[in-house]
Design a protein around this motif. Structure first.
Motif, mmCIF file in Angstrom:
data_model
loop_
_atom_site.group_PDB
_atom_site.id
_atom_site.type_symbol
_atom_site.label_atom_id
_atom_site.label_comp_id
_atom_site.label_asym_id
_atom_site.label_seq_id
_atom_site.Cartn_x
_atom_site.Cartn_y
_atom_site.Cartn_z
ATOM 1 N N ASP A 258 5.385 40.272 14.703
ATOM 2 C CA ASP A 258 4.124 40.959 14.431
ATOM 3 C C ASP A 258 4.439 42.435 14.208
ATOM 4 O O ASP A 258 4.994 43.087 15.089
ATOM 5 N N TRP B 240 3.218 40.611 9.058
ATOM 6 C CA TRP B 240 4.241 39.881 9.800
ATOM 7 C C TRP B 240 5.477 39.669 8.929
ATOM 8 O O TRP B 240 5.380 39.636 7.706
ATOM 9 N N TRP C 181 1.937 44.596 13.064
ATOM 10 C CA TRP C 181 0.722 45.418 13.150
ATOM 11 C C TRP C 181 1.019 46.573 14.115
ATOM 12 O O TRP C 181 1.762 46.401 15.093
ATOM 13 N N GLU C 182 0.402 47.716 13.901
ATOM 14 C CA GLU C 182 0.672 48.842 14.806
ATOM 15 C C GLU C 182 0.327 48.504 16.253
ATOM 16 O O GLU C 182 0.955 49.005 17.182
ATOM 17 N N HIS C 183 -0.684 47.635 16.474
ATOM 18 C CA HIS C 183 -1.053 47.313 17.855
ATOM 19 C C HIS C 183 0.098 46.633 18.604
ATOM 20 O O HIS C 183 0.089 46.573 19.826
ATOM 21 N N HIS D 242 -6.449 41.657 21.657
ATOM 22 C CA HIS D 242 -6.323 41.345 20.225
ATOM 23 C C HIS D 242 -6.326 39.838 19.969
ATOM 24 O O HIS D 242 -7.102 39.345 19.150
ATOM 25 N N ARG E 289 -1.632 41.201 6.583
ATOM 26 C CA ARG E 289 -2.713 40.894 7.531
ATOM 27 C C ARG E 289 -2.314 39.664 8.364
ATOM 28 O O ARG E 289 -1.194 39.613 8.849
ATOM 29 N N GLN E 290 -3.189 38.705 8.522
ATOM 30 C CA GLN E 290 -2.842 37.527 9.334
ATOM 31 C C GLN E 290 -2.610 36.291 8.477
ATOM 32 O O GLN E 290 -2.343 35.213 9.020
ATOM 33 N N SER F 290 -0.516 46.276 7.746
ATOM 34 C CA SER F 290 -0.472 45.331 8.868
ATOM 35 C C SER F 290 -0.011 43.959 8.410
ATOM 36 O O SER F 290 -0.513 43.447 7.412
#
Ligand code: MN3
Length: 260
Positions: free
Chosen positions: A219, A184, A221-223, A86, A203-204, A182
């Motif tokens: 973080d 933070w 995000w699901e990842h 990622h 997002r980011q 997703s």
């Protein structure tokens, strides 16, 4: 890392200047961008985004610990994929966007400036965010978890701005759990009010206030958690609190607070 200061700064301003070509004069934009966005050369030493001066490319930084070091809070397989796949993808996307914005600056053809500016913000956010994320974690037996050392500036500032560390911790976790899709949760230093704040990011790159500098973040995000925690984001966020490297966060805070 270098002498890097001037070069990183020039590179960053080149990119930002290209992105702003439509909106305002290069000089005005550069002045505003320099004030609002920390160039990599000005980033805290603990969380400086990977950059290779020889090739003029952003690069994936090494993890500061082994992928399995944060077990059982964050599992090794998640760390390997998260860092190696990622984060690498964000580095690649950032280099692509930088290259395209340089072409736009050279040719003056700004037809795709919006597209590449968005790509830059997304992937650049990904590179910077993950750099900070790896830096602010440590295994519990090597400084992770707990709270900032009493007597540090950070501990005092958290008490001042949130009432207590436990109030901060509850707010931070609630903010991370409540991010829609997703994104933070960040502990940021607001340079204008000179206060610490907890903020969500989507997002980011979306929602972060200009003139605020992140000093610690999760973080969500699901990842970042799905392999071990599936849909239980709250459990993951609670586990993340056990690996926060407060001595590093304190150093980032000191750098950021003194920077402007
Ligand atoms: Mn991530």
């Amino acid at each position: 890392m270098s002498s890097a200061h001037g070069i990183d700064r020039r590179a960053a301003l080149g990119v930002l200047g290209a992105a702003g070509v439509v909106a305002m004069s290069a000089t005005a934009f550069a002045r505003q961008a320099a004030a609002a966005v920390p160039a990599p050369g000005n980033a805290p030493a603990d969380a400086r985004p990977g950059w290779d001066e020889a090739t003029g490319q952003y690069v994936l930084p090494a993890l500061p610990y082994a992928p399995e070091a944060l077990e059982p809070h964050i599992d090794a397989e998640t760390m390997r994929l998260h860092h190696g796949k990622h984060h690498q993808a964000y580095v690649n996307g950032l280099n692509k966007a930088v290259g395209e914005l340089r072409k736009i600056a050279e040719t003056g053809d700004a037809a795709l400036v919006k597209h590449w500016s968005r790509e830059l913000a997304f992937h650049g956010g990904g590179h910077v965010n993950h750099t900070i994320f790896w830096a602010v974690m440590a295994p519990p037996d090597k400084g992770g978890g707990g709270a900032p050392q009493p007597g540090t500036e950070l501990a005092a500032q958290i008490d001042r701005d949130f009432g207590s560390f436990s109030r901060f911790s509850a707010l931070f976790q609630a903010s991370a759990v409540a991010v829609e899709a997703s994104g933070w949760a960040w502990l940021v230093w607001d340079h204008v009010s000179r206060r610490l704040m907890v903020q969500q990011m989507e997002r980011q790159q979306d929602l972060l206030m200009t003139y605020a500098s992140p000093i610690m973040g999760a973080d969500v995000w699901e990842h970042a958690y799905y392999l071990r925690y599936q849909n239980r984001r709250a459990d993951y966020v609670k586990a993340f609190m056990n690996v926060i490297n407060w001595p590093v966060v304190d150093r980032i805070f000191a750098t950021v607070r003194g920077a402007r």
